[in-house]
Scaffold this motif. Structure first.
Motif, mmCIF file in Angstrom:
data_model
loop_
_atom_site.group_PDB
_atom_site.id
_atom_site.type_symbol
_atom_site.label_atom_id
_atom_site.label_comp_id
_atom_site.label_asym_id
_atom_site.label_seq_id
_atom_site.Cartn_x
_atom_site.Cartn_y
_atom_site.Cartn_z
ATOM 1 N N ASP A 128 -13.436 -33.401 -23.961
ATOM 2 C CA ASP A 128 -13.923 -32.280 -23.148
ATOM 3 C C ASP A 128 -13.211 -32.197 -21.795
ATOM 4 O O ASP A 128 -13.748 -31.650 -20.833
ATOM 5 N N HIS A 149 -15.996 -35.097 -16.147
ATOM 6 C CA HIS A 149 -16.959 -34.363 -16.989
ATOM 7 C C HIS A 149 -18.102 -35.300 -17.370
ATOM 8 O O HIS A 149 -19.267 -34.901 -17.425
ATOM 9 N N HIS A 161 -16.885 -39.447 -25.270
ATOM 10 C CA HIS A 161 -17.854 -39.605 -24.183
ATOM 11 C C HIS A 161 -19.251 -39.383 -24.745
ATOM 12 O O HIS A 161 -19.433 -38.754 -25.786
HETATM 13 ZN ZN LIG Z 1 -19.136 -33.147 -22.963
#
Ligand SMILES: [Zn+2]
Length: 232
Positions: A110, A91, A30
């Motif tokens: 994450d 997230h 990400h």
């Molecule tokens: Zn992150």
């Protein structure tokens, strides 16, 4: 997996780990700077690796590499096996995990951490409803281990994912109870839910609570009048 931040120590750490092998592909989970900002540094150090991620166009443009687009369900050849892309927004909107079916291993970015919770940053495109769906989706895969981008291996991922979901539902319940008693600003709610939290941590705690409030607002269970939140 993940490009890191591109500090010299990190880039040379990658070179040492490769031990003479070539870096052909970097998959980024990400576009947060600690995962993506190292991409141009790796591109400069190694000869023509490709960089792949699920698109987040306005963010991806910050890092000048030719991003290849990944989509949910895509297969990624890795040695003599294949990893499968699992889109897990919440997230961050472009967050992906990689699933190795044979060993039931999830490279989880994450999505979750071994000893703490993950921030869902409402002010930076975090989305609590999407995050809860992502946790459920990964739980349904019944992983045997998860390898997060930070910290130790998660050895009992099903237990952890269930605990994460319980924690979020309990937090939601607590917010609804408090708003049922009295309307409150985000700051007042944060102070009530996190008494004694060091001041430096308050903004991130408030941002996480805001993610819950926005979900509850969408669910029709909370509403706001200017900066005051109340039960819906
Ligand atoms: Zn992150």
């Amino acid at each position: 997996m993940d490009a890191g931040t591109g500090t010299p120590a990190h880039v040379e750490g990658v070179a040492a780990a490769l031990d003479g092998a070539s870096l052909t592909r970097v998959v980024v989970t990400h576009n947060h700077s600690d995962h993506a900002s190292g991409a141009p540094h790796l591109a400069g150090r190694f000869s023509t690796p490709s960089f792949a991620k699920m698109p987040w166009p306005e963010k991806d443009a910050r890092y000048a590499v030719a991003w290849q687009e990944l989509g949910d369900g895509d297969g990624i050849a890795a040695g003599d096996t294949t990893l499968r892309v699992v889109h897990t927004p919440g997230h961050a909107p472009d967050h992906i995990c990689l699933w190795h079916e044979e060993t039931r291993t999830l490279f989880s970015g994450d999505l979750a951490l071994a000893h703490t919770t993950v921030v869902i940053p409402a002010s930076a495109h975090g989305d609590m409803a999407a995050y809860l769906d992502s946790l459920e989706r990964v739980l349904a895969l019944n992983p045997s281990q998860m390898l997060p981008a930070h910290g130790p291996v998660i050895e009992e991922p099903v237990m952890l994912l269930r605990a994460y979901l319980r924690h979020r539902r309990a937090r939601e319940f607590e917010i609804l109870q408090r708003l049922g008693r009295e309307a409150a600003t985000l700051a007042a709610l944060t102070a009530a839910i996190y008494p004694g939290l060091p001041e430096a941590l308050l903004p991130s705690a408030a941002d996480g609570l805001l993610a819950h409030l926005i979900k509850l607002e969408r669910d029709g269970r909370a509403r706001r009048d200017e900066d005051v939140w109340m039960a819906g």
